[in-house]
Enzyme design. Sequence first.
Site, short mmCIF file in Angstrom:
data_model
loop_
_atom_site.label_atom_id
_atom_site.label_comp_id
_atom_site.label_asym_id
_atom_site.label_seq_id
_atom_site.Cartn_x
_atom_site.Cartn_y
_atom_site.Cartn_z
CB ALA A 32 -0.96 -0.01 1.18
CG HIS A 37 6.01 3.08 1.69
ND1 HIS A 37 4.64 3.09 1.68
CD2 HIS A 37 6.37 2.37 2.79
CE1 HIS A 37 4.19 2.42 2.72
NE2 HIS A 37 5.20 1.98 3.41
CD GLN A 61 4.91 -6.11 11.33
OE1 GLN A 61 5.91 -6.66 10.86
NE2 GLN A 61 4.74 -4.80 11.26
#
Length: 282
Positions: A32, A37, A61
């Site tokens: 996503a 990023h 996680q």
Amino acid sequence: MRVHGKRRDILNDVAAFNKQNKTIGFVPTMGALHKGHLALIERALKENQKVVVSIFVNPTQFNTSEDLVNYPRTLDADIELLSKLSKEIIVFAPTPKEVYGDEMLSIKYDFEGLENEMEGKYRPGHFDGVGTVLKHFFTIVNPGKAYFGEKDFQQLQIVKKLVEIEKMSVQIIGCPIYREESGLALSSRNKRLNQKQLSEAPLIYSTLKQVKKDFGTKSVTTLNKWISEQFENNDELKLEYFEIAKVSDLKSIKRKQKDTKYRAFIAVFAGEIRLIDNIALN
């Protein structure tokens, strides 16, 4: 640009790069992808000859199955975005079995108490999952440098400790938080916010900025109380925690000390969507 789903294929690429003495940068993501990023990846491209980007929603996680199921998955769009960025990117998008094998278990780590503060209090086992998957990825990719955003500052400190514990040679690079024009820290979870939540969410960063402004003149107790007041009557945002902590060990404080670096950390729920942020105070 190459895209691999199999461990053996990425290992072959890495072996070839090592044989050619090419430097490898690594940016681990859960997909996503957003501009935050891309900022990490662009820096990695400037500082390395090859860059591996992992796209993997790591099951170990997540603290709730609902959060894992609802986490946005946009692999095709992510690959298209990266293909436009550089041909020097190698995408590793494995299945859980490729990463963990037949047993999807987390290693129990002692991060010298870093794992017990803030996020660790509210997400038990989370950092064991983070440490385990990164150990696997660092072993597979064998990068010289790996890049992480400071939005997850606690995670950044824990990854540095992981490298120390596992005696790995990778250099961990922390990169500034990338924000919307409104100040909201970019996160893949933001895609799940509705318009009302998006309009209210900038309150998170605006309160952090005010805390930074007031940190030199007001007590920690006063700042904690003020933060609580900002969220107590907000219908869209519910404060989970706010803490002022030492950068060195992430322990929350009641009083300030000289010659000590501090950051403010916050977690807020917008409906079922959990948002975190932080800011350096001095």
